[in-house]
Scaffold this active site. Structure first.
Site, mmCIF file in Angstrom:
data_model
loop_
_atom_site.group_PDB
_atom_site.id
_atom_site.type_symbol
_atom_site.label_atom_id
_atom_site.label_comp_id
_atom_site.label_asym_id
_atom_site.label_seq_id
_atom_site.Cartn_x
_atom_site.Cartn_y
_atom_site.Cartn_z
ATOM 1 C CD GLU A 109 -3.187 -1.224 1.898
ATOM 2 O OE1 GLU A 109 -3.421 -0.097 2.454
ATOM 3 O OE2 GLU A 109 -4.317 -1.959 2.094
ATOM 4 C CD GLU A 141 -3.655 -6.023 3.003
ATOM 5 O OE1 GLU A 141 -4.429 -5.018 3.183
ATOM 6 O OE2 GLU A 141 -2.576 -5.731 2.965
HETATM 7 O O1 AHR Z 1 -5.549 -5.914 6.767
HETATM 8 C C1 AHR Z 1 -5.341 -4.911 7.841
HETATM 9 C C2 AHR Z 1 -4.743 -3.173 7.150
HETATM 10 O O2 AHR Z 1 -5.227 -3.107 6.201
HETATM 11 C C3 AHR Z 1 -3.208 -4.086 6.463
HETATM 12 O O3 AHR Z 1 -1.967 -3.536 6.698
HETATM 13 C C4 AHR Z 1 -3.612 -2.770 5.125
HETATM 14 O O4 AHR Z 1 -2.096 -3.071 4.148
HETATM 15 C C5 AHR Z 1 -4.925 -2.198 4.774
HETATM 16 O O5 AHR Z 1 -5.170 -1.007 4.632
#
Ligand code: AHR
Length: 502
Positions: free
Chosen positions: A173, A304
């Site tokens: 990210e 994610e």
């Molecule tokens: O999964 C929780 C968080 O969500 C992670 O650390 C991040 O990459 C995303 O914003």
């Protein structure tokens, strides 16, 4: 009657096992107390890893595990997590609750966990606050088999042979918590950093994952690919093997996400509808990737995904601990179905997160453990891992959902055939109120040797430490076989898994 036509000889492509991957971050109680308790704990463990949790995860055939973050990855300095535990540097986990991180779970512990799970490894390196040298030395430490400063250090710390790193993420990210970069700036850093991901074992190359977009940031995808492809040798396809995508399903907005367990029918359908947005995201990001990479050499890595609700009352807001209901189970099945239908591009996906954080498959409380409804979905879907997707389509499916903007087809499904010759069909009834008769219609197959299970409960049903089996996968035998079909009734809010020998 909804009729699912299955062409049992028509393969539509391979379903990478990694589509059912997982993610464990140094966040809340995911690693510490969820997976890792330390060798001296009273909770039964093998080399510090909880025996109960590891055994349950092994049942899922975990294909790959991503670690150490997440946002944590871009402030993680791997050297703090090696060597004697008492000497390891402590840090503040500024992203997640401001708690003290003692680094007792580090590189050696991660590979120990993956060895116990029998899964592939996905290590996410630090670009946001790390250096090229730090990352390249980590790669040397983990993978160099010979005499070198980092390999010698690894041996001194008790590991003679290198490990295998299957995937390496170059930042996480980086458009946000990983450095607030612009796409062009990040892409230039990506080009630089990935240069020093040395392939010390060419027979086991490390797949390099470039940080992709947040949700529908199509500019990020286009700009990163443009910069990475600039003057890049053709065979290196933009210097990457994968490009990530992050998308979380939340019914409301980020300041008030809604309760994980206390929701009405509107919130139920709204959540499922939002989960279905994954399809549009994959299609639109893929269309941009196709312009640069028409031969699909670069995998889309949805590293994610999952439901993100308000934390459970009286828990640390920075720990992201939430319950998990039948609604989560259906978000999981819908999303896995979408990945499966786009498996030509989607090569890996990682549910966030494995234990005690967001849409977990396992929750723990002290020495207690429970399996969530989402766990059971992954258990039902494991037969799709490394199988061939079969051509299949539904006819006669009702539309459900209310109000009109949340309308959707009542049924979602995947059908695949595995190397052992078994066809697996997983079907989800998304209606919270209506049952539905379903016919699986084969082209030539006369079904025999049928095995089936079902997960079914009302939309808010969930497991608690007092009642851990309120929602669980149970054997299902209430079906009729004819010459070419299997017929059964699906209750509302249910998932059926049928396996039949081809
Ligand atoms: O999964 C929780 C968080 O969500 C992670 O650390 C991040 O990459 C995303 O914003």
């Amino acid at each position: 009657m909804a009729k699912l036509y299955i062409r049992e000889t028509q393969s539509k492509g391979h379903l990478n096992a990694e589509i059912q991957g997982h993610f464990a971050e140094h966040l809340g109680r995911c690693i510490y107390s969820g997976l890792f308790v330390g060798k001296d704990a009273d909770i039964p463990n093998v080399n510090g890893m909880r025996t109960d949790v590891v055994n349950a995860l092994k049942e899922l055939q975990i294909p790959v595990l991503r670690w150490p973050g997440g946002c944590f990855a871009d402030e993680y300095h791997w050297m703090d997590g090696i060597g004697p535990k008492e000497d390891r540097k402590k840090m503040i986990n500024t992203h997640w609750g401001g708690v003290l991180e003692d680094n007792s779970f580090g590189t050696h512990e991660f590979f120990e966990l993956c060895e116990q799970l029998g899964c592939k490894t996905y290590v996410n390196a630090n670009v946001g606050s790390g250096t090229v040298r730090e990352m390249s030395e980590w790669v040397e430490y983990m993978t160099f088999d010979g005499v070198s400063p980092m390999a010698d250090l690894r041996k001194k710390n008790g590991r003679e042979k290198p490990w295998r790193v299957d995937y390496l993420g170059v930042g996480n990210e980086n458009w946000g918590c990983g450095g607030n970069m612009t796409p062009e700036y990040y892409a230039n850093l990506y080009r630089q950093y990935q240069t020093y991901v040395r392939q010390y074992d060419p027979s086991n190359p490390i797949s390099k994952i470039c940080c992709g977009a947040n949700v529908s940031d199509y500019c990020w995808t286009r700009d990163v690919l443009s910069t990475c492809y600039y003057n890049a040798p053709e065979h290196l396809h933009g210097f990457m093997d994968g490009l990530s995508l992050h998308y979380y399903t939340t019914p409301n907005n980020w300041s008030s996400k809604g309760s994980a367990t206390d929701f009405d029918q509107n919130a139920y359908y709204k959540t499922l509808k939002k989960a279905m947005h994954m399809e549009e995201l994959i299609e639109r990001h893929s269309a941009i990737m196709d312009e640069f990479d028409p031969d699909t050499k670069i995998g889309m890595i949805v590293d994610e995904w999952g439901c993100w609700f308000d934390v459970e009352p009286d828990t640390n807001p920075g720990f992201l601990y939430q319950q998990n209901t039948m609604r989560d189970a259906l978000v999981a099945s819908i999303t896995l179905d979408i990945f499966n239908q786009h498996a030509d591009r989607v090569k890996m996906a990682n549910l966030a997160q494995m234990v005690n954080v967001l849409q977990s498959v396992i929750l723990t409380d002290g020495d207690q453990m429970l399996l969530t409804p989402t766990y059971h979905v992954f258990h039902m879907y494991k037969y799709h891992q490394d199988a061939e997707l079969l051509d299949s389509y539904f006819e006669g499916v009702n539309v459900v959902g209310d109000p009109s903007e949340y309308k959707m087809p009542q049924l979602s499904h995947t059908v695949s055939i595995a190397a052992d010759g078994y066809i697996t069909a997983t079907i989800s009834n998304l209606s919270s109120t209506d049952e539905v008769p379903v016919e699986l219609a084969f082209t030539d197959l006369c079904p025999r040797d049928v095995q089936a299970t079902m997960l079914s409960q009302h939309m808010q049903a969930h497991n608690t430490f007092e009642n851990p089996d309120a929602v669980k996968e149970v054997p299902f035998s209430d079906y009729e076989l004819t010459n070419r079909s299997i017929n059964f009734q699906m209750p509302p809010c249910s998932i059926v898994r049928i396996r039949v020998k081809a």
